[in-house]
Write a protein that holds these residues in place. Structure first.
Motif, PDB file in Angstrom:
ATOM      1  N   GLU A   7       0.880  -1.328   0.042  1.00 38.11           N
ATOM      2  CA  GLU A   7       0.055  -0.079   0.082  1.00 38.11           C
ATOM      3  C   GLU A   7       0.830   1.256  -0.149  1.00 38.11           C
TER       4      GLU A   7
ATOM      5  N   SER B 124      -2.263   6.271   3.349  1.00 37.01           N
ATOM      6  CA  SER B 124      -2.992   6.213   4.483  1.00 37.01           C
ATOM      7  C   SER B 124      -2.551   5.462   5.683  1.00 37.01           C
TER       8      SER B 124
ATOM      9  N   GLN C   9      -6.775   0.490   3.810  1.00 36.97           N
ATOM     10  CA  GLN C   9      -7.505   1.215   2.946  1.00 36.97           C
ATOM     11  C   GLN C   9      -6.637   2.205   2.353  1.00 36.97           C
TER      12      GLN C   9
ATOM     13  N   GLY D 223      -5.464   5.624   0.689  1.00 41.84           N
ATOM     14  CA  GLY D 223      -5.662   6.961   0.830  1.00 41.84           C
ATOM     15  C   GLY D 223      -4.796   7.862   0.174  1.00 41.84           C
ATOM     16  N   TRP D 224      -5.253   9.292  -0.150  1.00 43.27           N
ATOM     17  CA  TRP D 224      -4.035  10.073  -0.723  1.00 43.27           C
ATOM     18  C   TRP D 224      -4.779  11.386  -0.605  1.00 43.27           C
TER      19      TRP D 224
ATOM     20  N   TYR E  78      -8.714  14.712   1.500  1.00 39.78           N
ATOM     21  CA  TYR E  78      -8.102  13.552   1.671  1.00 39.78           C
ATOM     22  C   TYR E  78      -9.219  12.300   1.036  1.00 39.78           C
TER      23      TYR E  78
ATOM     24  N   ILE F  59     -10.186   8.282   1.030  1.00 42.66           N
ATOM     25  CA  ILE F  59      -9.919   7.194   1.229  1.00 42.66           C
ATOM     26  C   ILE F  59     -10.722   6.044   0.222  1.00 42.66           C
ATOM     27  N   THR F  60     -10.104   5.147  -0.400  1.00 39.19           N
ATOM     28  CA  THR F  60     -10.709   4.187  -1.270  1.00 39.19           C
ATOM     29  C   THR F  60     -11.137   2.944  -0.691  1.00 39.19           C
ATOM     30  N   GLN F  61     -11.994   3.251   0.501  1.00 41.01           N
ATOM     31  CA  GLN F  61     -12.367   1.822   1.176  1.00 41.01           C
ATOM     32  C   GLN F  61     -13.205   0.958   0.343  1.00 41.01           C
TER      33      GLN F  61
ATOM     34  N   CYS G  67     -13.655  10.729   3.658  1.00 50.52           N
ATOM     35  CA  CYS G  67     -12.952  11.836   2.952  1.00 50.52           C
ATOM     36  C   CYS G  67     -12.694  12.860   4.151  1.00 50.52           C
TER      37      CYS G  67
END
Ligand code: CAO
Length: 414
Positions: free
Chosen positions: A224, A244, A248, A250-251, A267, A269-271, A333
């Protein structure tokens, strides 16, 4: 409604930031915090970073609310006699002087126990026992020695310290927990105890996910992290930019106005559970049927490309519009909020997290109130004390007569 720590008396020998954050928290919860300061000098932060000449700085006022101030020279004979009475009178003593300073004054743990066996004696130091235990330490030194700086920053760039005061305020929080734990223990053991927290240990505790990654690294690349799949990993947990740190990905991505507004970012997060909604929202329904994209594992080597695609969409919206669209889709986010935005945020004022306080010399100022809310023990925020403002009243409370107070003053002890 009573205050949770009402009746607990704290002998507060703290200065600068780490110790004062601890005692401020205890004061908000209702403890009577008696801040002992050197006559005519006081806590050094009163005079540091002053924005108004000769007025207690915001550095001091924002770390010392709800306390009383007593000036006392604890190195003079008269001062030591008064200090002994204060130890008899109080439940908890807190200090964060350089290693050995209290011992040099003649008040080591053994002596304190002799004076008051119920006393809880709590200290912050830079390091625990070991090669560096004698060193003086400030915030950024602790961030560097506790593992935060080596794991913070852009990949292939220098270590970075964070603005969050994890070394000072973080350790103060740890110490406060140690103190209330010792108070609870004393309620059935009847005995006080020594409580210590080293800033290195406090920071490392807050960086435990990075020690987790150190061990994962022995079993393969950290998939990750932005170094994966094309970069290289060394022997230690690397810096990971804005990745992250959790399971999960994130960026931080740009939002509308980023060219001129340094905080126009969010921010995301691509959960996995909310990925479908996110993909649809950004116009990438194609990802849902594509085996290169439709599982978290398939996406891992494509995180950079994925966040580039998300950013193409977020750049067309303000950070608050992105919040409004993604939150109903359960996409976690958070907009990058500036201190100005936080200071002006009405909901934080309503909950008492940001409070306006009136000070007799500086006028109104903002401070951060108690972030921990107790339903039956509200934490009102009172202004910080002036230097020695409560000296006479505290000396009377511990049994000194008016004549004794006057004589201590003429001897320069208070
Ligand atoms: N009466 C008489 N003397 C007093 C006094 C009082 N009321 N209050 C403090 N003093 C004395 C101390 O006894 C000490 O004297 P000695 O050096 O002779 O023993 C002296 O004042 C200064 O104390 P200090 O060494 O702690 O202060 P410093 O400014 O040189 O160092 C700091 C500051 C923070 C580096 C150091 O206290 C420290 O390392 N503390 C532990 C770690 C910590 O809490 N750091 C966080 C600070 S916030 O970023």
């Amino acid at each position: 409604m009573s205050k949770a720590l009402e009746g607990v008396k704290i002998l507060d020998m703290t200065h600068v930031q780490s110790g004062p954050t601890c005692t401020q928290l205890l004061a908000w919860f209702g403890a009577d915090v008696i801040k002992v300061e050197r006559p005519g000098v006081g806590d050094a932060t009163r005079g540091q970073l002053q924005d108004i000449p000769n007025v207690d700085s915001l550095y001091f006022t924002m770390l010392n609310s709800n306390k009383r101030s007593l000036t006392l020279n604890t190195k003079s004979d008269e001062g030591k006699a008064i200090f002994t009475k204060l130890i008899e009178h109080c439940d908890v003593m807190v200090e964060n002087f350089a290693p050995g300073a209290l011992d040099r004054m003649g008040f080591n743990w053994e002596r304190i126990q002799e004076i008051n066996p119920r006393m809880i004696y709590a200290s912050v130091k830079g390091f625990g026992p070991g090669p560096y235990e004698g060193c003086k330490v400030y915030e950024n030194v602790a961030q560097c020695t506790g593992g935060a700086a080596s794991t913070t920053g852009e990949i292939d760039s220098v270590p970075l310290v964070t603005g969050a005061q994890i070394g000072d305020s973080g350790t103060g929080l740890h110490l406060a927990l140690g103190i209330v734990t010792a108070l609870f223990h004393r309620s059935h053991s009847g005995k006080g105890q020594r409580v210590t927290c080293a800033m290195q240990d406090g920071v490392l505790n807050l960086c435990r996910v990075k020690l987790r990654d150190q061990q994962r690294l022995e079993h393969g690349p950290l998939t990750e992290y932005p170094q994966y799949p094309n970069g290289t990993f060394g022997e230690a947990t690397p810096r990971a930019g804005n990745a992250s740190g959790g399971g999960q990905p994130g960026w931080i991505v740009k939002c509308k106005g980023w060219e001129t507004d340094p905080d126009a970012y969010i921010y995301v997060i691509t959960q996995a559970a909310a990925f479908d909604g996110l993909a649809k929202a950004i116009g990438h329904e194609d990802w849902l049927e594509d085996p290169d994209w439709n599982t978290p594992k398939a996406r891992l080597p494509r995180l950079e490309e994925m966040f580039d695609e998300i950013e193409k969409w977020t750049k067309t919206k303000s950070k608050f519009e992105v919040m409004d669209i993604l939150n109903p889709l359960n996409v976690p986010c958070g907009p990058i909020l500036s201190m100005k935005e936080l200071a002006e945020e009405p909901s934080l004022r309503e909950t008492g997290t940001i409070v306006e306080v009136d000070h007799p010399e500086r006028g109104k100022y903002l401070t951060v109130g108690n972030p921990v809310k107790l339903s039956d023990s509200p934490a009102d925020v009172d202004r910080s004390p002036l230097l020695g403002e409560h000296t006479d009243e505290i000396l009377k409370e511990i049994g000194l007569s008016v004549a004794e107070i006057e004589s201590s003053k003429s001897a320069g002890a208070v």
